[in-house]
Enzyme design. Structure first.
Site, short mmCIF file in Angstrom:
data_model
loop_
_atom_site.label_atom_id
_atom_site.label_comp_id
_atom_site.label_asym_id
_atom_site.label_seq_id
_atom_site.Cartn_x
_atom_site.Cartn_y
_atom_site.Cartn_z
N HIS A 92 0.81 -1.22 0.00
CA HIS A 92 0.00 0.00 0.00
C HIS A 92 0.84 1.26 0.00
O HIS A 92 0.34 2.35 0.29
CB HIS A 92 -0.94 0.00 1.20
CG HIS A 92 -1.96 -1.08 1.13
ND1 HIS A 92 -3.29 -0.85 1.23
CD2 HIS A 92 -1.83 -2.41 0.94
CE1 HIS A 92 -3.95 -1.99 1.12
NE2 HIS A 92 -3.07 -2.94 0.93
N ILE B 239 0.81 6.96 0.07
CA ILE B 239 0.29 5.91 0.94
C ILE B 239 -1.20 5.74 0.71
O ILE B 239 -1.95 6.70 0.72
CB ILE B 239 0.51 6.28 2.43
CG1 ILE B 239 1.97 6.59 2.70
CG2 ILE B 239 -0.02 5.17 3.34
CD1 ILE B 239 2.20 7.29 4.03
N CYS B 240 -1.61 4.50 0.56
CA CYS B 240 -3.02 4.15 0.51
C CYS B 240 -3.35 3.60 1.89
O CYS B 240 -3.25 2.40 2.14
CB CYS B 240 -3.26 3.12 -0.58
SG CYS B 240 -4.95 2.56 -0.68
N LEU B 241 -3.66 4.48 2.85
CA LEU B 241 -3.88 4.09 4.24
C LEU B 241 -5.36 3.85 4.46
O LEU B 241 -6.18 4.74 4.33
CB LEU B 241 -3.37 5.18 5.18
CG LEU B 241 -3.43 4.86 6.67
CD1 LEU B 241 -2.65 3.59 6.99
CD2 LEU B 241 -2.87 6.02 7.47
#
Length: 176
Positions: free
Chosen positions: A91, A98-100
């Site tokens: 991610h 960032i793909c949080l």
């Protein structure tokens, strides 16, 4: 200059300054475990050192987060990216974006698409500390060190200066 850095050049509102000063004071008294704020004279950009948690793939590794606060923080989410080199994670893109995700049952809908706490599901109740804890949790739960499958395409599309806040994230794997 990217669109995100153009936005971050606007002066912080009085509310944002007050909130950030409060968060910084709280951080100095009780920093989240595994994180260190690198002191600068710029309240609008924080650099935070992240230490991988013991017993995880990232143990004994150190990374840096760059947190840029918008004019209307906390009503608007900060931009959070990893400074190079970004950790290898499903991610985290090689450009640091960032793909949080929020993997709580409340956050997931029926087809397992999660909401993104740095983007669509941001709440003014969140703090830099809570973001950091979420990032460390995301790193700690990973079972593989690899880039997202679409890393090359995504990074190429971001070369024009696109902010991660301008990305529509889709997430279908709540195991990472």
């Amino acid at each position: 200059m990217t669109s995100s850095s153009a936005l971050s050049r606007k002066a912080l509102s009085k509310i944002a300054c007050n909130r950030l000063q409060k968060e910084l004071a709280e951080w100095q008294l009780n920093p989240p475990s595994g994180f260190k704020h690198k002191v600068t004279d710029n309240l609008q950009r924080w650099v935070i050192e992240v230490n991988g948690a013991a017993g995880t793939l990232y143990a004994n590794e150190t990374y840096q987060l760059q947190v840029d606060f918008p004019e209307h923080y906390p009503m608007e989410a900060p931009q959070v990216i990893f400074a190079p080199p970004a950790p290898l994670h499903p991610h985290i893109y090689s450009n640091g974006h960032i793909c949080l995700v929020d993997n709580s049952p409340k956050a997931r809908d029926s087809d397992s698409v999660a909401l993104y706490i740095l983007y669509d599901s941001w709440s003014p109740a969140m703090t830099v500390s809570s973001i950091c804890i979420s990032i460390l949790s995301m790193l700690s739960s990973s079972t593989v060190k690899q880039r997202p499958a679409d890393n090359d395409r995504y990074v190429k599309n971001c070369r024009s200066g696109r902010s991660p806040k301008e990305t529509r994230w889709w997430f279908h794997d709540d195991k990472v």
